[in-house]
Write an enzyme that holds these catalytic residues in place. Structure first.
Site, short mmCIF file in Angstrom:
data_model
loop_
_atom_site.label_atom_id
_atom_site.label_comp_id
_atom_site.label_asym_id
_atom_site.label_seq_id
_atom_site.Cartn_x
_atom_site.Cartn_y
_atom_site.Cartn_z
N LYS A 1 31.57 61.14 63.53
CA LYS A 1 31.23 61.83 62.29
C LYS A 1 31.57 60.90 61.13
CE LYS A 1 31.70 64.52 58.59
NZ LYS A 1 32.18 64.00 57.29
N CYS B 1 42.73 50.82 52.29
CA CYS B 1 44.01 51.50 52.44
C CYS B 1 45.19 50.54 52.37
CB CYS B 1 44.05 52.27 53.76
SG CYS B 1 42.89 53.65 53.85
N GLU C 1 48.40 56.40 45.32
CA GLU C 1 47.32 55.53 45.76
C GLU C 1 46.15 55.64 44.78
OE1 GLU C 1 45.22 54.39 49.97
OE2 GLU C 1 45.44 56.53 49.52
N GLY D 1 44.48 64.11 56.30
CA GLY D 1 45.23 63.92 57.54
C GLY D 1 46.18 65.07 57.81
N GLU E 1 45.02 57.19 60.62
CA GLU E 1 45.26 56.03 59.75
C GLU E 1 44.96 56.48 58.33
OE1 GLU E 1 44.51 53.24 57.27
OE2 GLU E 1 42.99 52.45 58.65
N GLY F 1 41.36 58.06 56.76
CA GLY F 1 41.04 58.64 55.46
C GLY F 1 42.31 58.95 54.69
N SER F 2 42.24 59.94 53.84
CA SER F 2 43.35 60.25 52.95
C SER F 2 44.48 60.98 53.67
CB SER F 2 42.87 61.10 51.77
OG SER F 2 42.57 62.41 52.20
N THR F 3 45.69 60.82 53.14
CA THR F 3 46.83 61.54 53.70
C THR F 3 46.65 63.05 53.55
OG1 THR F 3 48.32 59.69 53.31
CG2 THR F 3 49.33 61.87 53.45
#
Length: 501
Positions: A194, A302, A402, A251, A268, A246-248
């Protein structure tokens, strides 16, 4: 795309300067989304629509998972020899190279990265990962272990985890898809890929090439669409593993979503990589490496170097030279071979980067160069000038959050003994960089900074053969190298009593 109809669509779309619409691949069949949903993908260099892609529905998620589950048990895949799996992966690498120009152009149009990066990093790295993991197919092995129970043989087997949902980001869509697809398939899993809704096109083309390579139906499935598609895969009880980059924030949501069947996760996530420039560093080399480490892919990485701790005795020199180097990079469309910085991915993201820069200035940082959206002929796209900020403090938002953009905050330090604590004072731990002429300093800092990858006197350059992943909220688990084999296999212990019943 659906056979026959795709050819008819393609000619009409090209007359409009657009690509043909894309479909889903489920169980070996290309078809529109159930319900006919579609979304637009946009060229970030000028805001124009490239094409429309299928917006997968909940029913499509269910169909893809069922197809992957059925293929996992199909002798055509489950009974395939490791050597045959290796040949399939190697064939994908060959096809990627055969279609390198096409894939690079798709990546540049959809993502904005300079065409040289698309060719030399993205496409080349994609082929490299498939070849590397093709070599692993025949080397996934168990072991015989001595156990204390008498007259007993104990051995282990490595088996596929099962159905794997692979969810990729928009910053390096093609290469990160390869990071996940190649090891998952090398280990005998079946997959649903995806891609991010902002940049689906190179992944669609890669899956078409994988189908051409000869994977049995249902082994590789493709779902395009927005966050709801990824969320549907994460909560699905017949998905055994999710690998997400992707983003925390997202996640964390996947951790909660996966709790139903306790599916395995590889995450990650975000980063706020410190770069330490010691007093004895070669400043010119540090500037060259840090400009690349900070501004590669317009800072949309990242592991981008995004906090610069510079010995106060060298801070003014470093700042001035960084500003000169950054402002000298040509900003422009990735299709222009002279461009070194492309656009940001979207208007929304550009506004986020600009908000961070404005906030830093309001908190007392000095703007040395950049700090605004590009004007003139670049105004239609999402271009942001490379930005250097001086006088930044650890407490400022720009040093903690970030930014994911072309922003270089310089933080002067006086006491080297405080560096480790300051570098580690973040929720993230993906990467870090150290610039020094003293090996003792380099390796002491490398041991004490809590990050998954440390780069000494060099920019960040991941490689298929080694580890990639983060500490703390930068993620769970590791990708690449032998560590990816751990991520995509289960270990089973088999006990056999040899003394009779």
């Amino acid at each position: 795309m659906v056979r026959g109809r795709a050819r008819a669509d393609r000619s009409g779309e090209r007359r409009k300067g657009r690509l043909a619409m894309t479909d889903l691949l489920v169980g070996g069949l290309w078809a529109p989304a159930t319900g006919g949903g579609r979304f637009k993908t946009v060229n970030p260099a000028n805001g124009s629509v490239i094409t429309e892609c299928a917006e997968a529905s909940t029913a499509d998620v269910d169909r893809a998972v069922a197809a992957a589950r059925a293929a996992l048990r199909d002798p055509a895949w489950a009974g395939m020899s490791p050597a045959a799996r290796a040949r399939l992966l190697w064939r994908v690498a060959d096809l990627v190279e055969e279609h390198a120009s096409e894939l690079a152009l798709l990546e540049t149009r959809d993502n904005g990265q300079p065409i040289s990066v698309a060719r030399e990093v993205t496409v080349a790295g994609t082929a490299e990962h498939f070849r590397y993991f093709a070599g692993w197919c025949t080397k996934i092995e168990g072991s015989v272990l001595p156990v204390s129970y008498p007259d007993t043989l104990h051995y282990t087997r490595r088996e596929p985890v099962g159905v794997c949902a692979l969810i990729t980001p928009w910053n390096f869509p093609l290469m990160i898809a390869a990071w996940k697809l190649a090891p998952a398939l090398a280990c005998g899993n079946t997959v649903i890929i995806k891609p991010a809704e902002q940049t689906p096109l190179s992944t669609v083309r890669l899956v078409q090439l994988m189908e051409r390579a000869g994977f049995p139906p249902g082994v590789v499935n493709l779902l395009t669409g927005g966050p709801a598609v990824g969320a549907g895969l994460a909560v699905h009880d017949d998905v055994d593993k999710v690998s997400f980059t992707g983003s925390t924030r997202v996640g964390r949501s996947l951790v909660y979503a996966s709790a139903g069947n306790l599916k395995r996760l590889t995450l990650e996530l975000g980063g706020k990589a410190p770069s330490v420039i010691a007093a004895d560093a070669d400043i010119d080399a540090a500037v060259a490496g840090n400009v690349q480490g900070a501004l590669f892919n317009s800072g949309q990485v990242c592991a981008a170097y995004s906090r610069f701790y510079v010995d106060r005795k060298r801070a003014d020199e470093f700042t001035a030279k960084m500003a000169d180097a950054a402002s000298g990079l040509k900003l422009g469309s990735g299709l222009d071979p002279e461009s070194r910085l492309g656009p940001l991915i979207s208007e929304e993201h550009l506004n986020s980067v600009d908000t961070h820069v404005r906030g830093a200035r309001a908190q007392g940082a000095e703007l040395v160069t950049g700090g605004r959206r590009a004007e003139g002929e670049l105004a239609e796209g999402y271009f942001y000038e490379p930005t250097v900020l001086a006088g930044v403090g650890d407490e400022m938002t720009i040093a903690r959050e970030e930014v994911f953009g072309p922003v270089i905050p310089v933080i002067a330090y006086d006491d080297p003994d405080e560096l480790v604590a300051r570098a580690n004072a973040t929720e993230y731990g993906l990467a870090a960089s150290i610039w020094t002429g003293d090996l003792a300093t380099a390796h002491r800092l490398a041991a004490e900074i809590r990050a998954g990858a440390i780069f000494i006197n060099m920019p960040h350059v991941p490689d298929a053969a080694t580890t990639w992943g983060g500490y703390k909220t930068s993620g769970w688990g590791r990708e690449m190298g032998p560590y990816a084999i751990d991520a995509y296999t289960e270990i089973k212990g088999v006990w056999t009593h040899l003394g009779g019943v």
